[in-house]
Motif scaffolding. Structure first.
Motif, mmCIF file in Angstrom:
data_model
loop_
_atom_site.group_PDB
_atom_site.id
_atom_site.type_symbol
_atom_site.label_atom_id
_atom_site.label_comp_id
_atom_site.label_asym_id
_atom_site.label_seq_id
_atom_site.Cartn_x
_atom_site.Cartn_y
_atom_site.Cartn_z
ATOM 1 N N HIS A 126 -5.815 -22.025 29.645
ATOM 2 C CA HIS A 126 -4.455 -21.591 29.301
ATOM 3 C C HIS A 126 -3.702 -22.713 28.600
ATOM 4 N N ASP A 128 0.439 -23.858 28.719
ATOM 5 C CA ASP A 128 1.417 -23.658 29.789
ATOM 6 C C ASP A 128 2.564 -22.736 29.354
ATOM 7 N N HIS A 277 -5.881 -25.857 28.235
ATOM 8 C CA HIS A 277 -6.527 -26.700 29.237
ATOM 9 C C HIS A 277 -6.955 -25.857 30.423
ATOM 10 N N ARG A 294 3.802 -33.046 37.018
ATOM 11 C CA ARG A 294 3.905 -32.654 35.605
ATOM 12 C C ARG A 294 5.368 -32.529 35.188
#
Ligand SMILES: [Fe+2]
Length: 327
Positions: A126, A128, A277, A294
């Protein structure tokens, strides 16, 4: 190998940036810079160029705090909320915690059964928050605690993947748009039914061009991914399924990927508009905690080669949040 010097206000050489490509197409290790303090202008310029060119950058053994990670991210633009519906780290509104493993080692049968809630091995790939009309432009991930083995993250290069399709297929994809929503192809390990309901209730659904033009470089990148992309709007359902399967299989070929084995303190920054990723699923059985944090840099609606732009079907924009002075 690229080099750029950063100089202190007194003119004394303070650091030398070294950018070392990792694979044949994308991804680079960056050394000679500390991310725990503000970057010198020349260093920031060099990092932005390196990010444009390599799409994923790795900085080893930085050991940032939440505040330092937030400050580093701000060098690349205003920040987006930490997550569309999950709470941020308390006191750090832009930091999202990702903790896996730990506790009792997972029973293998349970683990594998949970994995197979996702439809196929591609489904975890995917970019994000592409269910939003304005997905983050960059992600910055740091490792605070890593398992003794496993736990790698892998990225795919969607610029090279696009460029290595045949011309007629590229031109076909250039004209199309696709729908993105949560839980299309991916139910992460450990996601409960109530969490899935929360994701659905957030109601983020967007249409994006299947190919997006990167504004800084004019380069084109595939902008679909197995986790979020439900269908291509202009095709019939069976046509859409087969074309998406072709694209997903192509873009995740090993030669378009780079895999990072995390050490404590490592930091990665990636262009979320030009890469996909996949999170690791090889460490849950070890009973060892993997703790990552993150931060997102806010993005914009995508622009396709044929002039089509992203449109929101439902849900709020995932735009830059209010920016407090400290992270
Ligand atoms: Fe992700």
């Amino acid at each position: 190998m690229d080099r750029a010097s950063g100089r202190s206000p007194a003119g004394k050489s303070r650091e030398q940036l070294v950018v070392t490509p990792i694979t044949g197409h994308f991804g680079a290790d960056v050394s000679g810079v500390r991310l725990d303090s503000p970057l010198a202008p020349a260093t920031l310029t060099a990092l932005r160029l390196a990010l444009r060119h390599h799409r994923v950058l790795f900085f080893r053994r930085q050991a940032l705090t939440h505040r330092q990670q937030t400050r580093f991210a701000r060098h690349f633009g205003p920040l987006a909320p930490a997550h569309p519906w999950q709470n941020p780290v308390p006191g750090h509104p832009f930091v999202h915690g990702l903790v896996t493993g730990g506790g009792q080692p997972k029973n293998d049968e349970e683990h594998h059964r949970a994995r197979w809630r996702s439809p196929d091995y591609l489904s975890g790939w995917h970019a994000d928050v592409t269910a939003a009309v304005d997905p983050p432009s960059f992600g910055i991930l740091r490792a605070e605690k890593v398992p003794s083995r496993g736990g790698d993250t892998t990225w795919a290069d969607l610029v090279t993947a696009y460029e290595q399709l045949s011309g007629p297929l590229r031109r076909f994809l250039d004209e199309l748009t696709a729908e993105h929503r949560y839980l299309v192809g991916y139910v992460p390990f450990g996601v409960t039914d109530s969490a899935a309901r929360t994701a659905t209730a957030a109601g983020l659904v967007a249409h994006h061009p299947v190919v997006r033009v990167l504004p800084e470089s004019g380069m084109r990148a595939l902008f679909v991914n197995p986790a979020f992309t439900s269908h291509i709007n202009e095709l019939s359902p069976p046509e859409s399924r087969r074309i998406l399967d072709l694209v997903f299989t192509h873009m995740t070929r090993p030669e378009f990927t780079v895999r990072h084995h995390w050490d404590t303190g490592d930091v990665a920054i990636w262009d979320n508009r030009a890469t996909a990723h996949i999170a690791p699923e090889d460490h849950e059985h070890l009973g060892e905690t993997r703790r990552m944090y993150r931060v997102f840099v806010a993005g914009s609606p995508a622009l396709g080669p044929a002039g089509r732009t992203s449109t929101a079907v439902s849900g709020a924009r995932y735009q830059a949040a209010d920016q407090p002075p400290d992270g």
